[in-house]
Design a protein around this motif. Sequence first.
Motif, short mmCIF file in Angstrom:
data_model
loop_
_atom_site.label_atom_id
_atom_site.label_comp_id
_atom_site.label_asym_id
_atom_site.label_seq_id
_atom_site.Cartn_x
_atom_site.Cartn_y
_atom_site.Cartn_z
N PRO A 1 -26.56 -142.61 29.34
CA PRO A 1 -25.62 -142.75 28.21
C PRO A 1 -25.36 -144.19 27.80
O PRO A 1 -24.84 -144.43 26.70
CB PRO A 1 -24.33 -142.10 28.74
CG PRO A 1 -24.77 -141.19 29.84
CD PRO A 1 -25.95 -141.88 30.46
N THR A 2 -25.73 -145.16 28.66
CA THR A 2 -25.50 -146.56 28.31
C THR A 2 -26.63 -147.15 27.47
O THR A 2 -26.53 -148.30 27.02
CB THR A 2 -25.31 -147.42 29.58
OG1 THR A 2 -26.55 -147.46 30.32
CG2 THR A 2 -24.23 -146.85 30.46
N VAL A 3 -27.71 -146.40 27.28
CA VAL A 3 -28.81 -146.87 26.44
C VAL A 3 -28.29 -147.12 25.03
O VAL A 3 -27.55 -146.30 24.47
CB VAL A 3 -29.98 -145.85 26.41
CG1 VAL A 3 -30.95 -146.18 25.29
CG2 VAL A 3 -30.70 -145.84 27.74
N LYS A 4 -28.68 -148.22 24.44
CA LYS A 4 -28.31 -148.53 23.07
C LYS A 4 -29.55 -148.51 22.18
O LYS A 4 -30.45 -149.33 22.36
CB LYS A 4 -27.63 -149.90 22.98
CG LYS A 4 -27.16 -150.25 21.57
CD LYS A 4 -26.45 -151.59 21.52
CE LYS A 4 -25.96 -151.92 20.12
NZ LYS A 4 -25.29 -153.25 20.06
N VAL A 5 -29.60 -147.57 21.26
CA VAL A 5 -30.71 -147.52 20.29
C VAL A 5 -30.35 -148.45 19.14
O VAL A 5 -29.43 -148.17 18.36
CB VAL A 5 -30.95 -146.10 19.79
CG1 VAL A 5 -32.03 -146.09 18.70
CG2 VAL A 5 -31.38 -145.19 20.94
N LEU A 6 -31.05 -149.56 19.05
CA LEU A 6 -30.72 -150.58 18.06
C LEU A 6 -31.00 -150.12 16.64
O LEU A 6 -30.24 -150.42 15.72
CB LEU A 6 -31.52 -151.86 18.35
CG LEU A 6 -31.29 -152.52 19.70
CD1 LEU A 6 -32.27 -153.66 19.89
CD2 LEU A 6 -29.85 -153.02 19.81
N LYS A 7 -32.10 -149.38 16.48
CA LYS A 7 -32.52 -149.01 15.12
C LYS A 7 -33.64 -147.98 15.23
O LYS A 7 -34.39 -147.96 16.21
CB LYS A 7 -33.04 -150.26 14.38
CG LYS A 7 -33.34 -150.07 12.90
CD LYS A 7 -32.07 -150.05 12.05
CE LYS A 7 -32.40 -150.04 10.57
NZ LYS A 7 -31.19 -149.96 9.73
N ILE A 8 -33.74 -147.12 14.23
CA ILE A 8 -34.89 -146.24 14.08
C ILE A 8 -35.64 -146.67 12.84
O ILE A 8 -35.09 -146.62 11.73
CB ILE A 8 -34.46 -144.77 13.99
CG1 ILE A 8 -33.77 -144.32 15.29
CG2 ILE A 8 -35.67 -143.87 13.70
CD1 ILE A 8 -33.23 -142.90 15.24
N LEU A 9 -36.87 -147.12 13.00
CA LEU A 9 -37.69 -147.60 11.90
C LEU A 9 -38.82 -146.61 11.63
O LEU A 9 -39.27 -145.93 12.56
CB LEU A 9 -38.26 -148.98 12.23
CG LEU A 9 -37.21 -150.04 12.62
CD1 LEU A 9 -37.89 -151.29 13.17
CD2 LEU A 9 -36.35 -150.40 11.42
N THR A 10 -39.31 -146.57 10.39
CA THR A 10 -40.26 -145.51 10.03
C THR A 10 -41.63 -145.99 9.57
O THR A 10 -42.50 -145.17 9.31
CB THR A 10 -39.66 -144.64 8.91
OG1 THR A 10 -39.41 -145.44 7.76
CG2 THR A 10 -38.36 -143.99 9.37
#
Length: 255
Positions: free
Chosen positions: A25-34
């Motif tokens: 749960p501490t993982v930080k997803v910075l961005k989803i790029l396509t």
Amino acid sequence: MNVLIIEDEALSASRLQSLLYRYDPTVKVLKILTSVTESIQWLGNQGNAKPDLIFMDLHLEDDLAFKIIDHLQLTIPIIFTTAYSEYALKAFKANSVDYLLKPIDSDELVSAVKKFALFHPKSNPVPDMSALIAMYQSSVQEPFKERFLASAGAKLFSIKTVDIAYFTIEQKATFLKTYEGRHLAMDYSLDKLSQLLDPKDFFRINRSLIVALNSIRTIHTISAGRLQLELQPSIGQEVLVSGDRIADFKHWLGK
């Protein structure tokens, strides 16, 4: 751990993000790029936080993801995600690149992340991208999708391409229909699907419909040489081949 997800299929990106949060749960997803273009711009911006690990779809909407690494000379550890099985794996294994096959399995994801945490060096040399691309392209004999991720409500399904009768656009959304009659939503546009499907088996007959050869039950010639199709399963409406596609459609049928 800061993670960047580069994935052009929204359902796959969402599933990956959920699995990561479930694992830690501490993982930080910075961005989803396509796309390759968007990824190069984001990663090249010094104001953005640097990810510790990147999950990168192999085939993006505008190019191969290898181009991102090559352009930026990335040293950030990468785990590729791909729907292509044995065709791509030779290239990955030869260059010590980690990969996960779609649909991503929770246990395999956990194993890959743990492997990254335990064994990946802090400073990762840039892979030889020209060699990797050449090896990948030479190993890919059938670069077409073998299955698609689709949804019905909150449920996700992995559907084999051979089980799909046709793809449709309905109210600006894309759906697939299986031979068993399952009607499921998906994230790809028909333009993108035209690149991912084997042209021997699928043909885009008009702006809103791609059909599988095996789904065509009857072809009727109507006024002015127009063609009308009966599909199995029934689509519930008139199915016409666009006038500018009739010649190519007949050629496709005769291959």
